[in-house]
Design an enzyme around this catalytic site. Sequence first.
Site, PDB file in Angstrom:
ATOM      1  N   HIS A 308       0.841  -1.204   0.000  1.00  0.00           N
ATOM      2  CA  HIS A 308       0.000   0.000   0.000  1.00  0.00           C
ATOM      3  C   HIS A 308       0.875   1.253   0.000  1.00  0.00           C
ATOM      4  O   HIS A 308       0.669   2.178  -0.808  1.00  0.00           O
ATOM      5  CB  HIS A 308      -0.904  -0.043   1.230  1.00  0.00           C
ATOM      6  CG  HIS A 308      -1.762   1.166   1.440  1.00  0.00           C
ATOM      7  ND1 HIS A 308      -3.139   1.130   1.343  1.00  0.00           N
ATOM      8  CD2 HIS A 308      -1.457   2.450   1.779  1.00  0.00           C
ATOM      9  CE1 HIS A 308      -3.633   2.330   1.587  1.00  0.00           C
ATOM     10  NE2 HIS A 308      -2.631   3.152   1.867  1.00  0.00           N
ATOM     11  N   GLU A 309       1.855   1.302   0.899  1.00  0.00           N
ATOM     12  CA  GLU A 309       2.697   2.497   1.013  1.00  0.00           C
ATOM     13  C   GLU A 309       3.608   2.667  -0.199  1.00  0.00           C
ATOM     14  O   GLU A 309       3.848   3.792  -0.650  1.00  0.00           O
ATOM     15  CB  GLU A 309       3.516   2.438   2.299  1.00  0.00           C
ATOM     16  CG  GLU A 309       2.685   2.430   3.577  1.00  0.00           C
ATOM     17  CD  GLU A 309       1.702   3.583   3.664  1.00  0.00           C
ATOM     18  OE1 GLU A 309       2.006   4.680   3.160  1.00  0.00           O
ATOM     19  OE2 GLU A 309       0.611   3.381   4.233  1.00  0.00           O
ATOM     20  N   HIS A 312       2.122   4.630  -2.997  1.00  0.00           N
ATOM     21  CA  HIS A 312       1.987   6.079  -2.797  1.00  0.00           C
ATOM     22  C   HIS A 312       3.179   6.857  -3.359  1.00  0.00           C
ATOM     23  O   HIS A 312       3.043   8.044  -3.677  1.00  0.00           O
ATOM     24  CB  HIS A 312       1.894   6.401  -1.306  1.00  0.00           C
ATOM     25  CG  HIS A 312       0.539   6.225  -0.707  1.00  0.00           C
ATOM     26  ND1 HIS A 312      -0.617   6.616  -1.344  1.00  0.00           N
ATOM     27  CD2 HIS A 312       0.151   5.718   0.500  1.00  0.00           C
ATOM     28  CE1 HIS A 312      -1.657   6.345  -0.562  1.00  0.00           C
ATOM     29  NE2 HIS A 312      -1.220   5.799   0.552  1.00  0.00           N
ATOM     30  N   ASP A 323      -5.343   8.273  -1.376  1.00  0.00           N
ATOM     31  CA  ASP A 323      -6.182   7.480  -0.474  1.00  0.00           C
ATOM     32  C   ASP A 323      -7.618   7.946  -0.660  1.00  0.00           C
ATOM     33  O   ASP A 323      -8.061   8.890  -0.005  1.00  0.00           O
ATOM     34  CB  ASP A 323      -5.752   7.664   0.986  1.00  0.00           C
ATOM     35  CG  ASP A 323      -4.471   6.934   1.312  1.00  0.00           C
ATOM     36  OD1 ASP A 323      -4.342   5.763   0.909  1.00  0.00           O
ATOM     37  OD2 ASP A 323      -3.594   7.525   1.963  1.00  0.00           O
TER      38      ASP A 323
END
EC number: 3.4.24.39
Length: 357
Positions: A308-309, A312, A323
Site C-alpha cells: 500500500h505504502e 503512494h 487514499d
Amino acid sequence: MRSPQSILAIVAFATTAIAGVVPSTEKRADDIPELDVKLTQVEGTLVKAVVTNNGDEDLNILNLNFFKDTAPVKKVSVYSQGAEVPFAGVRLRHKTSGLSPEVFTHLGPGESFEDEFDVAFTADLSQGGRIVVKAEGFASTTDTDGDTLSGVVHYKSNELEIDVDGKAAAKNFASLNQFSKRTRLTGCTGSRGSAATRAIRDSAPLAAMAAGAARNGGRAFTQYFKTNDQQVRNLVAARFDAVAREASSTTSGRTTYYCDDPYGICSPNVLAYALPSRNIISNCPAYYSLSHLTWRCHGQDRVTTSIHEFTHTPGVFSPGTDDLAYGHQAATSLSTWEALNNADSFSLFANAVYLGC
C-alpha cells in the site's frame, strides 16, 4: 531501496494510459453527496470547512485522512492556473477495525462539524496569485458505536478562490519542510527491524504475483478495477512490477523506509504512512501488531500494508496513488479511474490474489 532501473518509460506509459482509461465526462450514480462541505477563507491561506450531513440517517464518520485529522493529510485539492498544485503532506494507512472512538465524529441529519487548516502547509504556494480550493471524495463510516469500517459516504465542496501572498505562503510551507527535517532513524534493529525487513522482502513476490494476475484479468480484477480492459490491466500490472522491483532490495532503491516514526505522525490507529514528496515510508507501532500475512480475505497485514505504502511514492511509480477509499466495501465502490488512483485498491487486490478471494 534505490533501484538502478529507470522508470521513465513506465511513467510515460502511465500518464498516457490513465488519461485514456475513463472519459472525463463519466457520471456516477452517487453524484449527489451525502456530506456537503462548505469552504470559506478565514485569513490568508487559512481555510474553514463546515461538513454537514445532507442525508436522513445518522452517520459515524472517520476523521483520519479527512477533516478534523490533525496530521498534515490531504483535505482539499489546490489549483493554480488550471493545474493542481502537488500535495506535499503525508498519506496514512489506518486500521479498518479496532479503531478508537475518538477518531469518529457522529453527525445526525442536518448536523455539522468544523475544521480549520492552512492549505499552504501542504502545498507550495510561494508563487502567489489566485488559487482555487475544492474537495471531493469519500469518507469512511461505521455503524454507530462500532469500531470497524462498514461503509462510505460521498462528500463534495464548493470552489473557493483565494488570492495568495506568495511570501507569507512560503513561510507556512517552510514550516512543513522544517517539520520534515527532524532527526531520522539510522536503521532498523531488533524485532521490529526483522519484522519490517521480512515484510518488505515478501512484498516483492506478492507484488509480482499480483502483476501477473492483473495481466490475466478476471473476476478479482474486475471487482476492484471495474473493467477487464487490457490497457487498464497493463497499467495495474506495471505499478505492481515497480513495487516488486523496489521491494526486492532493502539496501538500494528509490525510497527511504523507516521501521519507526521519525516525524511524530503516528497514532494508535495509524499503521504506516508515506511522505510522497520525499519518497519516504514509515511504519507505525500498530504495524507490528498486524500478522505478517493474513489468512482473512480483505484483511490487513504487514506485507500488504507495505505494498500500500509503496504505491503512494512516485519514485516507485509515477504518479503515486492517493487514499480515496479504505477497506473492501469502500474500495469496490470506486470507478476505474478512482481505483487506479487508490492505494487500498492495490493492496486489497494483492490480498485477493494471494488468498484466492
